[in-house]
Design a protein around this motif. Structure first.
Motif, PDB file in Angstrom:
ATOM      1  N   LYS A   1      14.313   9.014 -26.497  1.00 20.21           N
ATOM      2  CA  LYS A   1      13.140   9.102 -26.803  1.00 20.21           C
ATOM      3  C   LYS A   1      12.541   7.536 -25.911  1.00 20.21           C
ATOM      4  N   LYS A   2      12.968   6.757 -25.406  1.00 16.18           N
ATOM      5  CA  LYS A   2      12.423   5.999 -24.631  1.00 16.18           C
ATOM      6  C   LYS A   2      12.741   5.759 -23.220  1.00 16.18           C
ATOM      7  N   ALA A   3      11.839   5.097 -22.113  1.00 13.39           N
ATOM      8  CA  ALA A   3      12.407   5.519 -20.913  1.00 13.39           C
ATOM      9  C   ALA A   3      13.097   4.935 -20.397  1.00 13.39           C
ATOM     10  N   SER A   4      14.626   5.443 -19.852  1.00 15.91           N
ATOM     11  CA  SER A   4      15.062   3.946 -19.234  1.00 15.91           C
ATOM     12  C   SER A   4      14.507   3.516 -18.093  1.00 15.91           C
ATOM     13  N   ILE A   5      14.808   2.474 -17.651  1.00 18.91           N
ATOM     14  CA  ILE A   5      14.209   1.726 -16.692  1.00 18.91           C
ATOM     15  C   ILE A   5      15.385   0.600 -16.096  1.00 18.91           C
ATOM     16  N   PHE A   6      16.928   1.392 -16.624  1.00 17.43           N
ATOM     17  CA  PHE A   6      17.877   0.153 -16.823  1.00 17.43           C
ATOM     18  C   PHE A   6      18.640   1.056 -15.437  1.00 17.43           C
ATOM     19  N   THR A   7      19.668   0.526 -15.007  1.00 17.08           N
ATOM     20  CA  THR A   7      20.644   1.532 -14.501  1.00 17.08           C
ATOM     21  C   THR A   7      21.927   1.473 -14.798  1.00 17.08           C
ATOM     22  N   PRO A   8      22.279   2.581 -14.956  1.00 16.72           N
ATOM     23  CA  PRO A   8      23.588   3.216 -16.056  1.00 16.72           C
ATOM     24  C   PRO A   8      24.815   2.240 -15.683  1.00 16.72           C
ATOM     25  N   ARG A   9      25.257   1.957 -16.801  1.00 15.28           N
ATOM     26  CA  ARG A   9      26.814   1.816 -16.843  1.00 15.28           C
ATOM     27  C   ARG A   9      28.264   2.283 -17.959  1.00 15.28           C
ATOM     28  N   ASP A  10      28.486   1.352 -18.052  1.00 15.37           N
ATOM     29  CA  ASP A  10      30.172   2.441 -18.470  1.00 15.37           C
ATOM     30  C   ASP A  10      30.021   2.062 -20.021  1.00 15.37           C
ATOM     31  N   TRP A  11      30.727   3.537 -20.706  1.00 14.58           N
ATOM     32  CA  TRP A  11      30.271   3.615 -21.902  1.00 14.58           C
ATOM     33  C   TRP A  11      31.465   2.313 -22.818  1.00 14.58           C
ATOM     34  N   THR A  12      30.689   1.476 -24.129  1.00 14.84           N
ATOM     35  CA  THR A  12      32.015   1.806 -24.928  1.00 14.84           C
ATOM     36  C   THR A  12      32.520   2.280 -25.725  1.00 14.84           C
ATOM     37  N   CYS A  13      33.392   1.993 -26.069  1.00 13.62           N
ATOM     38  CA  CYS A  13      34.803   2.849 -26.980  1.00 13.62           C
ATOM     39  C   CYS A  13      33.448   2.937 -28.077  1.00 13.62           C
ATOM     40  N   GLU A  14      33.162   2.167 -28.814  1.00 15.80           N
ATOM     41  CA  GLU A  14      32.333   1.911 -30.172  1.00 15.80           C
ATOM     42  C   GLU A  14      31.115   3.346 -30.404  1.00 15.80           C
ATOM     43  N   GLU A  15      30.642   3.091 -28.842  1.00 13.42           N
ATOM     44  CA  GLU A  15      29.110   4.250 -28.498  1.00 13.42           C
ATOM     45  C   GLU A  15      29.533   5.432 -28.689  1.00 13.42           C
ATOM     46  N   CYS A  16      30.678   5.078 -27.566  1.00 12.65           N
ATOM     47  CA  CYS A  16      31.046   7.171 -28.026  1.00 12.65           C
ATOM     48  C   CYS A  16      31.527   7.359 -29.211  1.00 12.65           C
ATOM     49  N   THR A  17      32.349   6.580 -29.905  1.00 12.54           N
ATOM     50  CA  THR A  17      32.977   6.866 -31.619  1.00 12.54           C
ATOM     51  C   THR A  17      31.326   7.030 -32.042  1.00 12.54           C
ATOM     52  N   ASP A  18      30.202   6.385 -31.866  1.00  9.56           N
ATOM     53  CA  ASP A  18      29.550   6.349 -32.511  1.00  9.56           C
ATOM     54  C   ASP A  18      28.638   7.711 -31.965  1.00  9.56           C
ATOM     55  N   VAL A  19      28.236   8.270 -31.040  1.00 11.58           N
ATOM     56  CA  VAL A  19      27.941   9.201 -30.621  1.00 11.58           C
ATOM     57  C   VAL A  19      28.550  10.696 -31.069  1.00 11.58           C
ATOM     58  N   LEU A  20      30.276  10.070 -31.140  1.00 13.28           N
ATOM     59  CA  LEU A  20      30.850  12.015 -31.040  1.00 13.28           C
ATOM     60  C   LEU A  20      30.581  11.747 -33.205  1.00 13.28           C
ATOM     61  N   ALA A  21      30.794  10.798 -34.018  1.00 17.84           N
ATOM     62  CA  ALA A  21      30.172  10.645 -35.317  1.00 17.84           C
ATOM     63  C   ALA A  21      29.236  11.571 -35.883  1.00 17.84           C
ATOM     64  N   ARG A  22      27.583  10.780 -34.592  1.00 14.01           N
ATOM     65  CA  ARG A  22      26.538  11.665 -34.547  1.00 14.01           C
ATOM     66  C   ARG A  22      26.481  12.667 -34.567  1.00 14.01           C
ATOM     67  N   THR A  23      27.292  13.260 -33.843  1.00 18.77           N
ATOM     68  CA  THR A  23      27.196  15.176 -33.049  1.00 18.77           C
ATOM     69  C   THR A  23      27.764  15.540 -34.135  1.00 18.77           C
ATOM     70  N   ALA A  24      29.047  14.802 -34.917  1.00 19.59           N
ATOM     71  CA  ALA A  24      29.634  15.628 -35.704  1.00 19.59           C
ATOM     72  C   ALA A  24      28.796  15.951 -36.926  1.00 19.59           C
ATOM     73  N   ALA A  25      27.932  15.021 -37.608  1.00 16.14           N
ATOM     74  CA  ALA A  25      27.118  14.894 -39.059  1.00 16.14           C
ATOM     75  C   ALA A  25      26.673  15.830 -38.470  1.00 16.14           C
ATOM     76  N   TYR A  26      25.801  16.003 -37.291  1.00 13.03           N
ATOM     77  CA  TYR A  26      24.151  16.637 -37.091  1.00 13.03           C
ATOM     78  C   TYR A  26      25.060  18.438 -37.011  1.00 13.03           C
ATOM     79  N   MET A  27      26.397  18.497 -36.604  1.00 10.67           N
ATOM     80  CA  MET A  27      27.190  19.693 -36.782  1.00 10.67           C
ATOM     81  C   MET A  27      27.137  20.552 -38.290  1.00 10.67           C
ATOM     82  N   SER A  28      27.826  19.576 -38.832  1.00 11.76           N
ATOM     83  CA  SER A  28      27.590  20.004 -40.339  1.00 11.76           C
ATOM     84  C   SER A  28      26.330  20.324 -41.526  1.00 11.76           C
ATOM     85  N   GLU A  29      24.895  19.561 -40.697  1.00 15.79           N
ATOM     86  CA  GLU A  29      24.008  19.497 -42.046  1.00 15.79           C
ATOM     87  C   GLU A  29      23.740  21.375 -42.217  1.00 15.79           C
ATOM     88  N   ASP A  30      23.118  21.556 -42.961  1.00 15.33           N
ATOM     89  CA  ASP A  30      23.183  22.819 -43.397  1.00 15.33           C
ATOM     90  C   ASP A  30      21.982  23.711 -42.514  1.00 15.33           C
TER      91      ASP A  30
END
Length: 185
Positions: free
Chosen positions: A97-126
């Motif tokens: 949503k937001k314009a990205s004006i900062f440089t990429p950096r490494d993912w954290t485990c928490e971010e990856c876990t959160d994104v996968l959990a939210r992706t799984a929730a999206y895949m399970s929606e009716d």
């Protein structure tokens, strides 16, 4: 001009403080995830899980198992490419949503876990499952050569059970997927 400088400063401060995964990072991770999920080994594993969990719930488990053996790779390609890449799961998760004006950096485990959990929730929606049924019943899958007239019925029976199961696999394999796809956890 001062407004633009202020906006840029706020954006940088907000980005630095939130340490959120950028849209580009998410999209690169999503592409890596799809590559992993569509690998021969992953497709075989997913197929076995579907045969063990989904097929026994259907009227004709043997026909379900045969269909998964024959068609699951094509079905998975349609589903993962449509929902994760073409449907831009990163935008759906609010990461683009937001314009990205900062440089990429490494993912954290928490971010990856959160994104996968939210992706799984999206895949399970009716709504997502209904869209998946309609999509596979169309040109991407049932509209391709070699499918019988009962393909739409097969999809209508199997996919509503299979998508939540596949979403559960994402959650169950979060650590492994985060390690392989973005190198964390």
């Amino acid at each position: 001009m001062k407004f633009l400088v202020l906006l840029a400063a706020i954006g940088c401060a907000s980005a630095a403080s939130s340490n959120a995964v950028t849209c580009d990072e998410c999209q690169a991770g999503a592409a890596g995830l799809v590559d992993h999920l569509l690998s021969e080994a992953s497709l075989a594993e997913q197929g076995e899980i579907l045969k063990a969990i989904v097929c026994p719930q259907l009227e004709d488990p043997d026909a379900c198992m045969a269909a998964i053996d024959m068609w699951f790779g094509d079905m998975a390609s349609c589903i993962y490419n449509h929902f994760v890449l073409e449907g831009d799961v990163c935008a759906r998760l609010g990461l683009c949503k937001k314009a990205s004006i900062f440089t990429p950096r490494d993912w954290t485990c928490e971010e990856c876990t959160d994104v996968l959990a939210r992706t799984a929730a999206y895949m399970s929606e009716d709504e997502t499952i209904a869209e998946g049924v309609e999509y596979l019943q169309g040109e991407c899958f049932c509209g391709q050569d070699g499918h019988s007239a009962d393909c739409p019925d097969l999809i209508a029976n199997v996919l509503p059970i299979a998508m939540p199961v596949l979403a559960g696999v994402l959650v169950d394999q979060t650590v492994e997927l985060c390690q392989e796809v973005v190198g964390v956890c």
